[in-house]
Enzyme design. Structure first.
Site, mmCIF file in Angstrom:
data_model
loop_
_atom_site.group_PDB
_atom_site.id
_atom_site.type_symbol
_atom_site.label_atom_id
_atom_site.label_comp_id
_atom_site.label_asym_id
_atom_site.label_seq_id
_atom_site.Cartn_x
_atom_site.Cartn_y
_atom_site.Cartn_z
ATOM 1 N N LYS A 289 0.835 -1.203 0.000
ATOM 2 C CA LYS A 289 0.000 0.000 0.000
ATOM 3 C C LYS A 289 0.868 1.250 0.000
ATOM 4 O O LYS A 289 1.863 1.321 0.704
ATOM 5 C CB LYS A 289 -0.902 0.027 1.243
ATOM 6 C CG LYS A 289 -2.100 -0.877 1.151
ATOM 7 C CD LYS A 289 -3.059 -0.639 2.297
ATOM 8 C CE LYS A 289 -4.179 -1.661 2.303
ATOM 9 N NZ LYS A 289 -5.154 -1.494 1.198
ATOM 10 N N ARG A 362 -11.308 -10.810 0.040
ATOM 11 C CA ARG A 362 -12.238 -11.698 -0.665
ATOM 12 C C ARG A 362 -11.697 -13.121 -0.764
ATOM 13 O O ARG A 362 -12.460 -14.071 -0.893
ATOM 14 C CB ARG A 362 -12.544 -11.120 -2.045
ATOM 15 C CG ARG A 362 -11.349 -10.994 -2.946
ATOM 16 C CD ARG A 362 -11.589 -10.015 -4.072
ATOM 17 N NE ARG A 362 -11.618 -8.631 -3.587
ATOM 18 C CZ ARG A 362 -11.986 -7.576 -4.318
ATOM 19 N NH1 ARG A 362 -12.353 -7.745 -5.576
ATOM 20 N NH2 ARG A 362 -11.985 -6.367 -3.804
HETATM 21 N N1 BES Z 1 -8.473 -3.610 3.503
HETATM 22 C C1 BES Z 1 -8.607 -3.015 2.236
HETATM 23 C C2 BES Z 1 -9.833 -2.119 2.118
HETATM 24 C C3 BES Z 1 -9.906 -0.920 3.031
HETATM 25 C C4 BES Z 1 -9.626 0.341 2.564
HETATM 26 C C5 BES Z 1 -10.323 -1.056 4.341
HETATM 27 C C6 BES Z 1 -9.724 1.445 3.378
HETATM 28 C C7 BES Z 1 -10.427 0.046 5.174
HETATM 29 C C8 BES Z 1 -10.131 1.295 4.685
HETATM 30 C C9 BES Z 1 -8.717 -4.089 1.155
HETATM 31 O O1 BES Z 1 -8.074 -5.286 1.417
HETATM 32 C C10 BES Z 1 -8.116 -3.530 -0.093
HETATM 33 O O2 BES Z 1 -6.958 -3.242 -0.095
HETATM 34 N N2 BES Z 1 -8.951 -3.372 -1.121
HETATM 35 C C11 BES Z 1 -8.549 -2.862 -2.381
HETATM 36 C C12 BES Z 1 -9.094 -3.791 -3.440
HETATM 37 C C13 BES Z 1 -8.478 -3.614 -4.784
HETATM 38 C C14 BES Z 1 -7.018 -3.981 -4.764
HETATM 39 C C15 BES Z 1 -9.231 -4.476 -5.770
HETATM 40 C C16 BES Z 1 -9.131 -1.465 -2.542
HETATM 41 O O3 BES Z 1 -10.238 -1.193 -2.069
HETATM 42 O O4 BES Z 1 -8.449 -0.615 -3.108
HETATM 43 ZN ZN ZN Z 2 -5.995 -5.214 0.902
#
Ligand code: BES
Ligand code: ZN
Ligand code: ZN
Length: 509
Positions: A289, A362
């Site tokens: 991230k 997921r």
């Molecule tokens: N844990 C994150 C989502 C999230 C974002 C939770 C902000 C709490 C606050 C999740 O695992 C993630 O990284 N999702 C990605 C998915 C994408 C890579 C398809 C996202 O939402 O960007």
């Molecule tokens: Zn994630």
């Protein structure tokens, strides 16, 4: 909190603070007009005793009675209570349970600010908007109790003022039994919310997957009606939870899978499954991230909601059978981490190509949903901090929900509304499936390409793993955490969403 019921009139009740509520005048737009005291909660009678000082203060300060606003008036020794707080209830036409929560919170906050140990008020024995006394009373108490939570486990010196309010007295002329039940329910619900908030606030160096397992085992130890099994890596392998293993393999902290079971004292009408995402830290993995990584201790908020709700089940022992399922791992980059382009198996048998190691929720949920569906529940509620996109869909004040059963979704949304945790349905629009089901050597990819609706994409992906089970998905990524004080969540941090929704939905099923 000590809660007492008395029949004596308000002017005879001894407490540090007395509270009453006023409605905002209907149809008020720009110009504010002073709110009117009411007789139902002793307002007009107290005003008389005080020689009209109460109504004069409302008039002079043009206290309009906006929802949750307060006006504090000193009683100058004319009453046992030193102060009276008048709380705004907003316009009568918009009165709902949430209004009472906000009033309860305003009373508790005022008491704490004045260092009052006790507060008293009147429970009106009328049916307001079809809401029975016990439900109204429960909501008021939820609001009063919710702000007592502080997260100070890591402060060497406590900074927050300890809350002074210790007892609440209510004047009520009827049978107090239903109200006592309401109070017990409110205490249990807020206890569950607090458990969830605490787990979410706890950082990942103090909360690895095994610690979520410990929290579940503690619940089973505390409440005989709760059983719990925590699967270690070996057992997870036997269960063929390949996706959970893949996500967890980059971390020194091995994954766990938690199976909780609550058995009601009486035979249950319904068997419900709850599934929670338990990523104790989401660094993104090799797709590390670049934004907001410091927030990612909250990626187990779905799991925390399951555990918080089991706390409520243990305390209240309602007549519903509930099983909880938590897939927990830490998503880290390392030499052993899963890679973009890896193709992995899932417990249900579908293969998934990893396009993005940050779409890990997921994957662990795919295995958890498949396992939960084996138990053949009447329906399944899954909760996860799944996508950042949820915030773009309905913002941070509403939780987007998706599912395969219209009636179930409608019931959940109605419960969420009552609980004060509003939710909104997003469509599982089939055409978006192409985004993750095409152009891959596997059965599907873990992240969609070509479409912009990441929140719907997440829901659609999960729906592939529930077979014919009635299922609803709540994406709590933007509602599990308050970035700024929010209603009665005066503290920045975990909100405990959607524990109250589960309580309002499942306790009287
Ligand atoms: N844990 C994150 C989502 C999230 C974002 C939770 C902000 C709490 C606050 C999740 O695992 C993630 O990284 N999702 C990605 C998915 C994408 C890579 C398809 C996202 O939402 O960007
Ligand atoms: Zn994630
Ligand atoms: Zn995540």
């Amino acid at each position: 909190m000590e809660i007492r019921f008395l029949k004596s009139p308000p002017e005879r009740i001894s407490a540090d603070l007395f509270f009453l509520a006023v409605f905002q005048n209907e149809g008020e737009k720009e110009e504010k007009t002073p709110a009117r005291l009411r007789s139902g909660d002793g307002g007009t009678a107290l005003d008389k005793l005080l020689g009209g000082t109460l109504s004069a203060a409302i008039r002079e300060q043009v206290f309009a009675g906006e929802e949750g606003s307060t006006l504090t008036v000193n009683t100058l020794g004319k009453l046992p209570a030193k102060n009276i707080v008048v709380v705004g209830a907003g316009p009568m036409g918009r009165f709902r349970l949430e209004t009472l929560r906000r009033i309860g919170h305003a009373v508790a906050q005022t008491a704490n600010r004045l260092k009052a140990k006790s507060a008293a008020g009147v429970v009106e024995p009328v049916r307001l908007k079809g809401l029975p006394n016990n439900r109204r009373f429960q909501a008021f108490l939820e609001g009063a109790l919710i702000s007592r939570y502080q997260f100070e486990a890591f402060k060497k010196k406590r900074k927050g003022e300890p809350h002074s309010l210790q007892s609440l007295t209510f004047q009520f002329s009827g049978n107090p039994r239903p109200l006592q039940d309401g109070a017990r329910t409110a205490e249990a619900i807020i206890g569950g919310v607090e458990r969830a908030r605490h787990l979410v606030n706890t950082p990942a160096n103090f909360l690895a997957p095994k610690d979520l397992g410990k929290a579940a085992a503690e619940l089973a130890k505390k409440y005989p009606a709760i059983r719990c099994e925590v699967f270690n890596l070996e057992r997870i392998r036997k269960e063929r939870m390949h996706a959970l293993i893949a996500v967890g393999q980059g971390s020194e902290n091995p994954p766990v899978f938690i199976h909780l079971k609550y058995t009601p004292p009486k035979k249950a009408k319904t068997r419900v499954a709850l599934v929670g995402k338990g990523i104790t830290f989401d660094s993104g993995g090799l797709n590390i991230k670049t934004r907001e990584m410091e927030l990612m201790k909250i990626d187990m908020a779905g799991a925390a909601a399951v555990l918080g709700f089991f706390e409520i089940l243990g305390r209240l022992r309602p007549a519903v059978a509930v099983e909880g399922f938590i897939a927990s791992a830490e998503n880290m980059p390392s030499g052993s981490a899963y890679r973009p382009s890896d193709i992995i198996d899932t417990r249900g048998g579908k293969t998934v190509e990893i396009l993005n190691t940050d779409a890990e929720g997921r994957l662990v949920l795919a295995d958890a949903l498949d396992y939960a569906c084996d138990r053949k529940p009447a329906f399944l509620i899954e909760m996860s901090t799944l996508t950042g996109g949820s915030a773009y869909a309905v913002g941070e004040l509403m939780t987007p929900v998706m599912g395969n059963d219209k009636k179930l979704i409608a019931k959940l949304i109605a419960a969420a509304e009552q609980a004060g945790e509003p939710a909104w349905e997003l469509p599982l629009y089939e055409d978006y499936k192409k985004g993750y089901a095409a152009n891959t050597p596997a059965d599907m990819k873990n992240s969609g390409t070509g479409y912009k609706c990441s929140c719907i994409n997440g829901g659609l992906f999960l729906s592939e793993f529930v077979r014919d089970t009635a299922f609803v998905h709540m994406d709590i990524a933007s509602t599990a955490w308050a970035e700024k004080p929010l209603h009665y969540h005066t503290m920045i941090g975990a909100t405990g969403t959607p524990v109250r929704t589960l309580a309002y939905f499942l306790l009287d099923l």
